[in-house]
Write an enzyme that holds these catalytic residues in place. Structure first.
Site, PDB file in Angstrom:
ATOM      1  N   LEU A 118       0.868  -1.169   0.000  1.00  0.00           N
ATOM      2  CA  LEU A 118       0.000   0.000   0.000  1.00  0.00           C
ATOM      3  C   LEU A 118       0.907   1.221   0.000  1.00  0.00           C
ATOM      4  O   LEU A 118       1.934   1.248   0.691  1.00  0.00           O
ATOM      5  CB  LEU A 118      -0.919   0.021   1.228  1.00  0.00           C
ATOM      6  CG  LEU A 118      -2.022  -1.046   1.295  1.00  0.00           C
ATOM      7  CD1 LEU A 118      -2.818  -0.898   2.584  1.00  0.00           C
ATOM      8  CD2 LEU A 118      -2.952  -0.962   0.090  1.00  0.00           C
ATOM      9  N   ASP A 119       0.533   2.247  -0.776  1.00  0.00           N
ATOM     10  CA  ASP A 119       1.324   3.461  -0.825  1.00  0.00           C
ATOM     11  C   ASP A 119       1.431   4.085   0.560  1.00  0.00           C
ATOM     12  O   ASP A 119       0.605   3.828   1.443  1.00  0.00           O
ATOM     13  CB  ASP A 119       0.682   4.480  -1.780  1.00  0.00           C
ATOM     14  CG  ASP A 119       0.606   3.965  -3.201  1.00  0.00           C
ATOM     15  OD1 ASP A 119       1.395   3.077  -3.550  1.00  0.00           O
ATOM     16  OD2 ASP A 119      -0.257   4.458  -3.953  1.00  0.00           O
ATOM     17  N   VAL A 120       2.410   4.953   0.738  1.00  0.00           N
ATOM     18  CA  VAL A 120       2.654   5.547   2.048  1.00  0.00           C
ATOM     19  C   VAL A 120       1.433   6.287   2.580  1.00  0.00           C
ATOM     20  O   VAL A 120       1.154   6.266   3.790  1.00  0.00           O
ATOM     21  CB  VAL A 120       3.893   6.472   1.995  1.00  0.00           C
ATOM     22  CG1 VAL A 120       3.649   7.659   1.056  1.00  0.00           C
ATOM     23  CG2 VAL A 120       4.308   6.928   3.379  1.00  0.00           C
ATOM     24  N   THR A 122      -1.756   5.623   1.643  1.00  0.00           N
ATOM     25  CA  THR A 122      -2.946   4.775   1.554  1.00  0.00           C
ATOM     26  C   THR A 122      -3.138   4.024   2.868  1.00  0.00           C
ATOM     27  O   THR A 122      -2.185   3.522   3.456  1.00  0.00           O
ATOM     28  CB  THR A 122      -2.822   3.773   0.389  1.00  0.00           C
ATOM     29  OG1 THR A 122      -2.708   4.503  -0.831  1.00  0.00           O
ATOM     30  CG2 THR A 122      -4.043   2.868   0.308  1.00  0.00           C
ATOM     31  N   HIS A 199       0.296   2.090  -7.990  1.00  0.00           N
ATOM     32  CA  HIS A 199      -0.627   3.229  -7.992  1.00  0.00           C
ATOM     33  C   HIS A 199      -1.829   3.003  -8.915  1.00  0.00           C
ATOM     34  O   HIS A 199      -2.392   3.962  -9.461  1.00  0.00           O
ATOM     35  CB  HIS A 199       0.084   4.512  -8.444  1.00  0.00           C
ATOM     36  CG  HIS A 199       1.174   4.974  -7.531  1.00  0.00           C
ATOM     37  ND1 HIS A 199       1.030   5.084  -6.159  1.00  0.00           N
ATOM     38  CD2 HIS A 199       2.441   5.379  -7.795  1.00  0.00           C
ATOM     39  CE1 HIS A 199       2.150   5.538  -5.628  1.00  0.00           C
ATOM     40  NE2 HIS A 199       3.032   5.713  -6.592  1.00  0.00           N
TER      41      HIS A 199
END
Length: 251
Positions: A118-120, A122, A199
């Site tokens: 998961l993105d930073v 998210t 993403h």
């Protein structure tokens, strides 16, 4: 304590075999091996990459190590502002720094792998497992395991705008599969994917003029966050792993 290649077992390496068995995390196994505390078939092994045949007897400090370990899966509620990584960047911490100190001793002996990323910024459900085959199962597009996200978008969302996501669309790294999309309200869009590229949800929404202000993952397969507090975790049951992630365990 072995891995399979084209239907045949081949030797694993020692430090990974110890981690797979739940004897200790791999970094601790490396140190124990170099200190001469580990034997393979009665001989002291001092190299972490020592091959371990399928029928080998491994001992640590004279105590036998069980062969193999059950698959464990943790459901973790990732907060914003931490990396899905084993190494922090500058002042940005990692999910492992939040998760590992919480684990009881019986779980802390394993080496844990994040299942996807998961993105930073998210938030939401992030799975961890001691079984690297489960990582491959859950992240492979061929498995068709759904991941449900909820995006808060800047622009006004409606069915006409999100229709290209339902049809499948071209991104800069190739075509994206059709997604299941529901407009919850004019600024909230639910997106269900069976693949997970870099993403991807943000790029798909951005391509139709709905840039995401925030992104939250609600579910992987049929596993949801339930009442897990932000930054907390729970251990999944064997039944959940089997039925909700469609995974039957190591071969």
């Amino acid at each position: 304590m072995c891995i399979r290649e084209r239907g045949k077992e081949k030797p694993d390496w020692l430090s990974r075999a110890l981690a797979r068995a739940g004897a200790m995390p791999q970094d601790e196994a490396d140190a124990a091996i170099k200190a001469g505390r580990v034997t393979v078939n009665g001989r002291v092994a001092t190299t972490p990459l020592t091959p371990v045949p399928p029928d080998a007897v491994i001992k640590v400090d004279g105590h036998p190590v069980r062969k193999g370990a059950p698959t464990h899966v943790l459901a973790f509620h990732k907060p914003a502002g931490v990396l899905t990584s084993t190494a922090r960047q500058h002042r940005t911490g990692t999910v492992f720094e939040l998760l590992l100190p919480q684990l009881p001793l019986e779980l802390n002996r394993f080496t844990w792998h994040a299942v996807g990323r998961l993105d930073v910024d998210t938030t939401g459900l992030l799975l961890f497992t001691n079984d690297d085959k489960l990582v491959a199962h859950a992240t492979s597009p061929e498995t068709n395991l759904p991941k449900r996200y909820v995006a808060t978008v800047f622009s006004t969302a409606d069915d006409a705008k999100v229709e290209p996501l339902r049809q499948g669309m071209m991104l800069d790294d190739g075509p994206a599969r059709p997604a299941m999309v529901r407009v919850r309200d004019e600024h909230t869009v639910e997106v269900i994917l069976t693949e997970g590229r870099h993403h991807q949800v943000k790029r798909m929404l951005g391509a139709v003029g709905l840039p995401a202000r925030a992104l939250h993952r609600e579910a992987v397969g049929d596993i949801t966050l339930d009442d897990i507090p932000e930054g907390g975790f729970r251990l999944l049951t064997d039944e959940e792993v089997r039925e909700k992630l469609n995974y039957s365990g190591r071969d």
